[in-house]
Design a protein around this motif. Structure first.
Motif, PDB file in Angstrom:
ATOM      1  N   SER A   1      42.699  71.888 -16.706  1.00  0.00           N
ATOM      2  CA  SER A   1      42.273  70.584 -16.869  1.00  0.00           C
ATOM      3  C   SER A   1      41.049  70.471 -17.702  1.00  0.00           C
ATOM      4  CB  SER A   1      41.845  69.927 -15.568  1.00  0.00           C
ATOM      5  OG  SER A   1      40.887  70.947 -14.979  1.00  0.00           O
ATOM      6  N   GLY A   2      40.576  69.278 -17.808  1.00  0.00           N
ATOM      7  CA  GLY A   2      39.461  69.031 -18.550  1.00  0.00           C
ATOM      8  C   GLY A   2      38.284  69.050 -17.735  1.00  0.00           C
ATOM      9  N   VAL A   3      37.595  67.785 -17.555  1.00  0.00           N
ATOM     10  CA  VAL A   3      36.195  67.717 -16.827  1.00  0.00           C
ATOM     11  C   VAL A   3      36.536  67.904 -15.171  1.00  0.00           C
ATOM     12  CG1 VAL A   3      35.175  66.377 -18.551  1.00  0.00           C
ATOM     13  CG2 VAL A   3      36.476  65.323 -16.661  1.00  0.00           C
ATOM     14  N   THR A   4      37.751  67.832 -14.825  1.00  0.00           N
ATOM     15  CA  THR A   4      37.906  68.098 -13.469  1.00  0.00           C
ATOM     16  C   THR A   4      37.714  69.483 -13.055  1.00  0.00           C
ATOM     17  OG1 THR A   4      39.595  66.208 -13.389  1.00  0.00           O
ATOM     18  CG2 THR A   4      39.674  67.803 -11.544  1.00  0.00           C
ATOM     19  N   GLY A   5      38.261  70.390 -13.679  1.00  0.00           N
ATOM     20  CA  GLY A   5      38.254  72.002 -13.343  1.00  0.00           C
ATOM     21  C   GLY A   5      36.842  72.338 -13.985  1.00  0.00           C
ATOM     22  N   ASP A   6      36.338  71.690 -15.047  1.00  0.00           N
ATOM     23  CA  ASP A   6      35.161  72.384 -15.791  1.00  0.00           C
ATOM     24  C   ASP A   6      33.842  71.903 -15.190  1.00  0.00           C
ATOM     25  OD1 ASP A   6      33.487  73.908 -17.468  1.00  0.00           O
ATOM     26  OD2 ASP A   6      33.470  72.375 -18.746  1.00  0.00           O
ATOM     27  N   LEU A   7      33.653  70.557 -14.663  1.00  0.00           N
ATOM     28  CA  LEU A   7      32.582  69.839 -14.290  1.00  0.00           C
ATOM     29  C   LEU A   7      32.506  69.532 -12.759  1.00  0.00           C
ATOM     30  CD1 LEU A   7      31.398  67.681 -17.369  1.00  0.00           C
ATOM     31  CD2 LEU A   7      30.911  70.331 -16.955  1.00  0.00           C
TER      32      LEU A   7
ATOM     33  N   LEU B   1      38.818  72.896 -24.085  1.00  0.00           N
ATOM     34  CA  LEU B   1      39.643  71.752 -24.424  1.00  0.00           C
ATOM     35  C   LEU B   1      40.945  71.808 -24.736  1.00  0.00           C
ATOM     36  CD1 LEU B   1      36.933  70.433 -26.924  1.00  0.00           C
ATOM     37  CD2 LEU B   1      36.879  70.243 -24.420  1.00  0.00           C
ATOM     38  N   ASP B   2      41.585  72.885 -24.158  1.00  0.00           N
ATOM     39  CA  ASP B   2      42.845  73.380 -24.422  1.00  0.00           C
ATOM     40  C   ASP B   2      43.652  73.394 -23.196  1.00  0.00           C
ATOM     41  OD1 ASP B   2      45.355  74.182 -24.517  1.00  0.00           O
ATOM     42  OD2 ASP B   2      45.081  75.685 -26.265  1.00  0.00           O
ATOM     43  N   LEU B   3      44.502  72.327 -22.517  1.00  0.00           N
ATOM     44  CA  LEU B   3      45.140  72.185 -21.624  1.00  0.00           C
ATOM     45  C   LEU B   3      45.801  73.573 -21.053  1.00  0.00           C
ATOM     46  CD1 LEU B   3      45.532  70.196 -19.083  1.00  0.00           C
ATOM     47  CD2 LEU B   3      47.859  69.847 -20.170  1.00  0.00           C
TER      48      LEU B   3
END
Lengths: 380, 380, 380, 380
Positions: free
Chosen positions: B180-186, B173-175
């Protein structure tokens, strides 16, 4: 129309819709409603456009301007009305179950056959397009040697102890008027469908139960013993060698109209659930089906949205992807009856066919009483 | 193993299970865990049976007894570790997303290719048997001309405003640590699967949103602005002419791990949902498929229970009808990597392949910033 | 480990995974596999890391370095091994069904109780998180007065006439080694779950069938009569006044591992299907639940994705939204057994508990033979 | 009735059924059908019981015995008919989409408002009981702060290259008569529902595609370029800060009438699919809902069978557990219109409301042309 109420509405709707959706020559005219309660009969007749009302069904049977008698009165009246109607030369349509017992059903069948009048019993679920498709799948030989049939018809509307019984609205809960509880009301549907798809049921062993022992009468307010079966389950042997399980109840919390069946054969299976009437689930054993080509990695239950023009009855309605409702099963049934008249190929189930279902119901109740397996006596 | 935590557990489990289920020659030995927090690293190493721990990943990269570096550290460390490992001649496995951005990903790809070391990025969902089956269905030509691809990856775990961000447990959750947020993670998962099944994505237009603007830092307790994207949605053009919609969020109440995709082609469609990973749904257009025989009344979405021996990976496990779990996707990925080593056919996705996914992610974020369509630059 | 094969793998996996996922003090050591076929035993031991193999189970029971005997041999051997192991003071874990019949099961139960050794029968499905959640829902009083229980366990793998029977791989199809067909193999699971959730079954009436009358022996190639029951269905009365239907078969085309149950009570219902093990379906009667507030417009079957940390066993694994597989039910069972050892609260089902399930199985088979209702003799 | 065909049938059915199911004072009389093709108009009028036919809609608008004009003609005629009807002081019901573009829609809205005539646009899906229930759930505050809205409307009926376009039956595929393709035909429904449930859409970015570039004209046989959008997808911002994705196509193999939406808020979510119109899926976040009592182990998507008497419209039909069909959405809409007349609370969506939907449609098409985000201009 002898009787009114819920089934009266469903049938009336069918008569009024027939020519909108089906190209048949007959055009039903709603003439008369007969019922004990004149006030309610009047309101009903006004709502649906009947020409007149009568207090005594005998005058309807005797009327010259009546060609067809439709019986939606409580079960204990079916026999007398049907026989009188047949003797008067009227066509007779009767709500299910046909009768209070096999003996009555035999008399009624004899009467319509002797009189030679067209007749049908409203086992409307045969006219659910998905169930008609199941029949087509069976007839196309896609199931192969049958092994298993299982059916449930589960509801939950009588769980509360303060649901009353009896009277005009709740005669289905009164043994004297209904003849039985879920066996005649719900299992009769399951049995009719089962024998239509999988042939005669020859032997059964059953168990019934009445969970709530006493209820208030809906009209008198008196506390009375409950006579009907709240639940009924039975094991069955079919003439074709397959096995069946059947269960019905009004005490399955969360199940509203859970009329399901599954037929398993060597080559395929079908599954249906009336709460999702637009679907037939079908499992095709691909190795068998595709001959040389083995495609085991693609086998799976197929959820057929029964709404294409190719599907039974669906060319009469809207466009692929749209659904029809509960009431259309009655409309389809009526259309089949009328088409039967016009083509000379009488529709099924007629009284004789429904008599077979009655035999199974009686055997089930008898087995529940005695704790023993019973032969049903269904013609094989 | 550089890092630990959730992904460290999933990878460690894969190493320990490899030889129980796959007949490969390599036998992984769990040597060392490197992490900043020595106490947690120790506990982790004890739990999973690693021989030792290190505080600095550089010493692991330099160690003579290490053949393979597995990077499960926060994203901002991927680049340095991977390049150093490659330069030290180690095999490199890296968690997704490959890097903080395309520039880093290019450096990393150059490094492993220059060093000639085996490498893989853990896009584990390619190893869900049902997704691998979708790929097989596509490769068998059953979809026909593709028209549409749609993907969602929905979760709901950050809706509450009091979820903290940052620190060892919540660096995603830390940029600064995640990139990135959901873009890189999901979405990176969704994009990897999409391009695997349906080819390169060439253009995108996107929108991101951060619903909760400030959160407490998990370790310092300070209130900080939220830098990551809580949600991201984009439209896409594929090189093959089909259209795509993609959406990811951690604010879809009730969706836990709703990683879905659907591919529609002229001849068939497939649908998958990671919350029901044992199923691939497949629609086959029967008129096409069966040649002469038109069977439109039998078309329907087929729910394939991907648990037959014929299904990808499933011959390694139990019996038809039984399911495997989330962790086995990592085991399957590792097995494919090892089989790649042993057969000389390197596994996919390697760094170069994952670089393409990174290009799409960067283009999506750039489009969200500018409000304009972007070319992705993915190799066609 | 006495025996190997499918169940041997599942159990071995559990022993090896125990300390990765559960914080218990015991650390299983895989010592010895005993089996008639030394070559296969050797391969199995190598694959899973057993220290040695034996050809005679008696030497294992006698060995000083063995604390626990795990019986996965064919059913006809359970009795002798279990009794010998108990007399040798070993802990005894036994695959289900416990025995060939009640008489054996009683002897075995007496033996472990007399010896005072920890014991468990591997009814692993109690450890499916969703089934454990169903138990929790029942124990929380959410079902209310129970009316109905229905269970099926349907498979389709023996439909083909050329499936052989007997031998090391297919002893489950051989009456002499298995004791019964689907009744002991599949219905035993259904009965165990049913009595765990809904209490003792007191009376039954049953029907069994053998559809394929002759099969080739898997090893000798001889054509032999089939002795086992291919299918079994029965009606049941529970001690609490509710009714049950049970059905099991290996001839339900399209059903792979269709182990389902549904419990209907006055206040709620639960439904489970092992082909979708990550879900428990739950219907809550909201009028009851929410007191003053009537919310009938919101009632519906709730599909609970049993993957939150709050769900049984799920805090040991991954993150919400991820699933575990078939094998973890054995791991969870083993963990419960070990936790039982360490806390002094013995795990269920032990031999005595499994003896009750055996009583129902025997009653079912006896009823099928006689065509009469049977008392089960289960302790109420 | 200006026009006939599919929508003419659906509307006619509604007029004929109104008084059977709803207790309203108005009793529709089917007077006249106007259409270019006199032969087809005649057949239609006979089938449904219209008193007469006309070749020119202007004479209908001018007729003294006509109180209400119902427009089911192709879209390009809506404007002229509606304005003339309003000026003639008739009530005006118009099929969706309201107009060819915003400019026409504004003129039409001005006309009916200036004339002060009751008016409605047939966005019939608001009258699906499950969608009306979704609206009720939103209005009861059960969703909380909204984050996401996603909608699809997928069909597959124009995939084949030999489907013709244009003419009486297929004017929806002809740009000149329809104004647009899926955007006006399908997405207009999705947008209307979205703004009804989740408020104004303020900005969009879109992409359209025409997969098949040329088709034969249905009547002339000429090969013509295809002008309509075969598919359209767009991203949206709502005035309330939530995000939206929308997609529509006639090229999604296997999707017949896949009109779905999902709304995710902080406290709950709803999901609907028109192929299963009897269900609303609802996820309630229990921690929030039940105050003190945390019941995280019971959260799950609830499949509400929208067939109780408590559900919107369902007290007008049959019994709990039974379903209504596609056509009843028109009947419900008509009933709401008539109730609006009788209670003096005009029904929605009227022309002004439908104008907002038109604004979004135009913005979507404009964005697709320019590749840029567009303000919709919808009133906030």
């Amino acid at each position: 129309m002898i009787g009114y109420g819920f089934m009266g509405r469903a049938h009336s709707n069918a008569y009024k819709r027939l020519n909108d959706f089906f190209d048949v020559e007959h055009r039903p005219v709603l003439k008369v409603v007969a019922a004990r309660n004149q006030q309610k009969a009047k309101a009903f007749a006004d709502q649906w456009g009947y020409e007149r009302i009568e207090s005594d069904w005998r005058s309807v049977v005797a009327a010259d301007d009546i060609d067809l008698i439709d019986i939606v009165a409580p079960n204990y009246l079916h026999r007398d009305i049907a026989i009188a109607a047949a003797e008067a030369g009227k066509m007779v349509l009767c709500e299910k179950p046909l009768a209070m017992n096999v003996s009555e059903a035999e008399e009624m069948t004899d009467a319509v056959e002797k009189a030679g009048v067209p007749n049908m019993v409203w086992f409307n679920y045969r006219r659910v397009p998905a169930i008609a498709l199941a029949k087509q799948v069976v007839d196309e030989g896609r199931i192969g040697r049958p092994f298993h049939y299982r059916a449930t018809y589960l509801q939950d509307w009588t769980i509360a102890e303060d649901v009353p019984q009896g009277g005009a609205a709740l005669w289905r809960l009164d043994l004297k008027e209904a003849g039985s509880g879920v066996t005649g009301d719900l299992l009769a549907h399951s049995i009719d469908t089962a024998m239509w798809l999988n042939g005669p049921i020859t032997r059964v062993t059953a168990k019934t139960e009445t969970f709530i022992k006493e209820r208030i009468h809906a009209e008198t307010g008196e506390l009375q013993p409950v006579g009907i079966d709240d639940a009924c389950m039975f094991l069955a042997e079919f003439a074709n060698g397959s096995l069946g399980t059947f269960e019905s109840t009004r005490y399955a919390r969360g199940r509203k109209n859970f009329n399901t069946f599954e037929l398993n054969g060597a080559d395929g299976s079908v599954y249906f659930d009336l709460e999702e009437p637009q679907y037939l689930q079908y499992f095709e054993y691909l190795q068998k089906q595709s001959g040389q080509k083995i495609e085991d990695h693609l086998t799976g239950w197929r959820k057929i949205h029964v709404s294409n023009f190719e599907h039974p009855y669906m060319d009469r309605y809207w466009v692929p992807g749209t659904t029809i409702g509960y009431e259309h099963t009655f409309l389809n049934a009526l259309a089949d009856f009328v088409i039967g008249l016009e083509t000379g190929k009488p529709v099924q189930p007629d009284f004789r066919n429904a008599l077979q279902t009655q035999r199974v119901c009686d055997s089930v109740l008898e087995s529940a009483r005695t704790g023993e397996w019973r032969e049903t006596g269904v013609e094989v």
